[in-house]
Design a protein around this motif. Structure first.
Motif, PDB file in Angstrom:
ATOM      1  N   ARG A 148       0.843  -1.204   0.000  1.00 35.59           N
ATOM      2  CA  ARG A 148       0.000   0.000   0.000  1.00 35.59           C
ATOM      3  C   ARG A 148       0.881   1.258   0.000  1.00 35.59           C
ATOM      4  O   ARG A 148       0.621   2.214  -0.730  1.00 35.59           O
ATOM      5  CB  ARG A 148      -0.885  -0.033   1.247  1.00 35.59           C
TER       6      ARG A 148
ATOM      7  N   ALA B  69       3.885   1.438  -1.110  1.00 37.72           N
ATOM      8  CA  ALA B  69       4.575   1.549  -2.403  1.00 37.72           C
ATOM      9  C   ALA B  69       3.679   2.184  -3.461  1.00 37.72           C
ATOM     10  O   ALA B  69       4.157   2.787  -4.421  1.00 37.72           O
ATOM     11  CB  ALA B  69       5.022   0.157  -2.864  1.00 37.72           C
ATOM     12  N   PHE B  70       2.357   2.042  -3.306  1.00 40.75           N
ATOM     13  CA  PHE B  70       1.422   2.604  -4.280  1.00 40.75           C
ATOM     14  C   PHE B  70       1.170   4.088  -4.042  1.00 40.75           C
ATOM     15  O   PHE B  70       0.714   4.793  -4.938  1.00 40.75           O
ATOM     16  CB  PHE B  70       0.054   1.897  -4.220  1.00 40.75           C
ATOM     17  N   GLN B  71       1.410   4.527  -2.783  1.00 41.39           N
ATOM     18  CA  GLN B  71       0.995   5.889  -2.444  1.00 41.39           C
ATOM     19  C   GLN B  71       1.998   6.948  -2.889  1.00 41.39           C
ATOM     20  O   GLN B  71       3.143   6.644  -3.201  1.00 41.39           O
ATOM     21  CB  GLN B  71       0.729   5.989  -0.945  1.00 41.39           C
TER      22      GLN B  71
ATOM     23  N   THR C 267       4.908   4.947  -8.418  1.00 45.95           N
ATOM     24  CA  THR C 267       4.870   3.712  -7.646  1.00 45.95           C
ATOM     25  C   THR C 267       6.297   3.320  -7.295  1.00 45.95           C
ATOM     26  O   THR C 267       7.218   3.534  -8.089  1.00 45.95           O
ATOM     27  CB  THR C 267       4.239   2.591  -8.503  1.00 45.95           C
ATOM     28  N   ASP C 268       6.459   2.730  -6.124  1.00 48.37           N
ATOM     29  CA  ASP C 268       7.784   2.235  -5.742  1.00 48.37           C
ATOM     30  C   ASP C 268       7.912   0.792  -6.248  1.00 48.37           C
ATOM     31  O   ASP C 268       7.661  -0.169  -5.522  1.00 48.37           O
ATOM     32  CB  ASP C 268       7.931   2.309  -4.217  1.00 48.37           C
ATOM     33  N   GLU C 269       8.304   0.646  -7.522  1.00 49.42           N
ATOM     34  CA  GLU C 269       8.357  -0.686  -8.137  1.00 49.42           C
ATOM     35  C   GLU C 269       9.354  -1.594  -7.422  1.00 49.42           C
ATOM     36  O   GLU C 269       9.131  -2.804  -7.324  1.00 49.42           O
ATOM     37  CB  GLU C 269       8.725  -0.594  -9.628  1.00 49.42           C
TER      38      GLU C 269
ATOM     39  N   VAL D 266       7.667  -3.283  -4.656  1.00 48.11           N
ATOM     40  CA  VAL D 266       6.757  -4.325  -5.148  1.00 48.11           C
ATOM     41  C   VAL D 266       7.538  -5.595  -5.473  1.00 48.11           C
ATOM     42  O   VAL D 266       7.147  -6.707  -5.086  1.00 48.11           O
ATOM     43  CB  VAL D 266       5.989  -3.828  -6.403  1.00 48.11           C
TER      44      VAL D 266
ATOM     45  N   ARG E 112      -5.440  -3.071  -8.290  1.00 49.12           N
ATOM     46  CA  ARG E 112      -4.566  -1.956  -7.935  1.00 49.12           C
ATOM     47  C   ARG E 112      -3.214  -2.082  -8.639  1.00 49.12           C
ATOM     48  O   ARG E 112      -2.685  -1.109  -9.175  1.00 49.12           O
ATOM     49  CB  ARG E 112      -4.381  -1.912  -6.396  1.00 49.12           C
ATOM     50  N   LEU E 113      -2.680  -3.303  -8.636  1.00 50.71           N
ATOM     51  CA  LEU E 113      -1.390  -3.521  -9.315  1.00 50.71           C
ATOM     52  C   LEU E 113      -1.515  -3.190 -10.797  1.00 50.71           C
ATOM     53  O   LEU E 113      -0.611  -2.595 -11.387  1.00 50.71           O
ATOM     54  CB  LEU E 113      -0.944  -4.978  -9.138  1.00 50.71           C
TER      55      LEU E 113
ATOM     56  N   GLU F  45      -1.268   0.433 -11.182  1.00 56.97           N
ATOM     57  CA  GLU F  45       0.004   1.025 -10.756  1.00 56.97           C
ATOM     58  C   GLU F  45       1.147   0.703 -11.717  1.00 56.97           C
ATOM     59  O   GLU F  45       2.047   1.507 -11.910  1.00 56.97           O
ATOM     60  CB  GLU F  45       0.387   0.514  -9.357  1.00 56.97           C
TER      61      GLU F  45
ATOM     62  N   GLU G 252       3.939  -5.239 -15.647  1.00 53.95           N
ATOM     63  CA  GLU G 252       2.576  -5.426 -15.149  1.00 53.95           C
ATOM     64  C   GLU G 252       2.069  -6.829 -15.480  1.00 53.95           C
ATOM     65  O   GLU G 252       1.534  -7.531 -14.630  1.00 53.95           O
ATOM     66  CB  GLU G 252       1.637  -4.384 -15.780  1.00 53.95           C
TER      67      GLU G 252
END
Lengths: 315, 315
Positions: free
Chosen positions: B20, B22-24, B28-30, B33, B63-64, B67, B73
């Motif tokens: 969560r 990483a998405f904010q 995105t903080d790949e 992930v 969500r992924l 993102e 992806e």
């Protein structure tokens, strides 16, 4: 609705003891065998087998085979098996039937059982014969009949409620076009009949009837009689109305010169705990004689008594 | 042997929270992930999905998808699915592949999975798409390729240890006779390859090799290249040696101008928890460069980092 009359509670041990007693001495007490096994559910029969094996260190089925004979023995053997295992045996006998496989039995079992039931039959077949139904069937058949039967037996159909009405409509046309060209063995006919879910297929067959004012089975009679066409019509009948199909099998079995005991036994044994009551009603409506009476007229002895026990109450 | 490096104990709640985070914010903080999802087993990933849904009332997969992007992806989406469900998705994508189905994926999954695994895939397919694999495949294919693929996908093979040596011998001759006549689409070839148990089929292929001093796949190259023949050879390769087959898929995917990311992702994602270690070794032996290095050369960015996480330890 089932026809079988079985007590709610029965003691497997007492039943096993009573059967043992029926086997002892000079000759077998067939009436006792019928009064017990002809009135027990599938679960109760399995418990009796276990109890008998436990007490007497002997396989009840083998003992029955040595005590009984003829059509009566065959019927009791079919009956005492677990329904799933029984279907596996019926299929194996049908596949190995000489000179050619008994296509109708293969169609009947693969089309009338639900996808999950039929999957259980496949597992039972593999446990019993160490091969798959698919490979045995494919290696005993050829040509069009193989294409159809293989697809019927191998597909794990979708069994949910979703129906695609547009697809039913378009596939009714596909069927009609193939039939119009008298290509009864057309790949598309086999594909639709053997892979679509039963509900989807019924929707397609209804569209067919609405659009062309005749049922597809009527159109499929125009062709030259051959095993493939008979199997295809049988499949469609089994999907459309299993009880009506069963009534016809029984009627043909009884009306045949000499009586087709195998077919008669098969239908009664496999439906006595399911829908034989409905089949009995259909039989009466179609023949204006009760199935009890008809069976009484065309069979005899212990075999007759056993079938009538499975047929339940006389009407 | 698997390549995936995952902690024995991981907290699904902490992982969900870290994802969560990483998405904010902006972008995105790949890396985060990858550091989480690239190091969790199938069970751990399912627990993270549940925890994420529970805490944030949001589907982690959706969500992924919003993102991430591109091959990265796609790879994460394939990876996060339960393996059985993933196979169902791969099959559906392959069947609907335009302009023609991706036959190789269908062969790969149906031939490499065990009968029970593949049955689970069929169930997952029906839950997801409300249709059977069989009907979708049959309605998207035609002719010989349909015959072969349909039989591969529909048969519930026997998976026990019983082998019939005499049968292996006689069916090796059946195969040889059909191939000698250049009838590569002969019904009997399809029957044997698609219905026999894997062990029985291997015995037959070994007989073939012993009797004719060449593997059957070599004999099957003599024919004109067509989809059916490619699919048939692929099936035999998958039965014979799945790891060797996978190594070749990866090699072809990497050597292709532009790289075949779909194939590369598919093999790495579906084998990282199974036999990717063996495939890596085969790759090194065959190409004298490690799969780590080769993947590094032909891919880039987060996609590269993610695949290399799944590839595990660098050699």
């Amino acid at each position: 609705m089932a026809t079988l009359i079985a007590p709610e509670h029965a003691s497997p041990v007492e039943d096993a003891e009573a059967l043992r007693k029926a086997f002892q001495g000079w000759g077998t007490d067939e009436k006792a065998v019928i009064s017990i096994l002809g009135h027990r559910t599938a679960t109760q029969r399995q418990l009796i087998r276990h109890a008998y094996e436990e007490i007497y260190k002997e396989d009840l089925i083998k003992r029955l085979e040595s005590e009984l004979s003829g059509d009566f023995e065959k019927a009791v053997y079919r009956w005492i098996l677990d329904p799933t295992d029984r279907d596996a045996v019926l299929l194996n006998v049908a596949i190995k039937h000489s000179p050619i496989p008994d296509y109708r039995v293969i169609v009947e079992i693969s089309c009338i059982r639900s996808p999950e039931e039929f999957l259980a039959v496949k597992r039972a077949y593999q446990i019993r014969y160490k091969r798959s139904i698919e490979e045995d069937l494919a290696s005993h058949t050829k040509g069009d009949i193989r294409k159809l039967l293989f697809a019927l037996v191998s597909t794990f159909r979708y069994d949910g409620n979703e129906i695609n009405a547009r697809l039913a409509n378009s596939e009714a046309d596909v069927l009609r076009n193939a039939i119009k060209e008298r290509e009864f063995n057309h790949e598309e006919i086999i594909r639709i009949v053997s892979t679509r879910s039963k509900l989807q297929l019924l929707a397609t067959l209804n569209h067919y009837k609405d659009d062309y004012e005749t049922s597809i089975t009527k159109h499929l009679v125009d062709g030259p009689a051959n095993d493939y066409l008979v199997a295809l019509r049988t499949a469609i009948r089994c999907f459309n109305d299993p009880q009506k199909y069963y009534e016809k099998v029984i009627r043909n079995a009884l009306n045949k010169p000499g009586t087709d005991e195998d077919a008669l036994t098969r239908v009664i044994v496999t439906t006595a705990e399911k829908d034989l009551e409905v089949i009995k009603e259909l039989y009466y409506k179609r023949n204006t004689v009760s199935l009890h009476k008809a069976v009484g007229k065309h069979t005899s002895g212990d075999y007759k008594a056993f079938l009538r026990a499975l047929l339940g109450k006389e009407d």
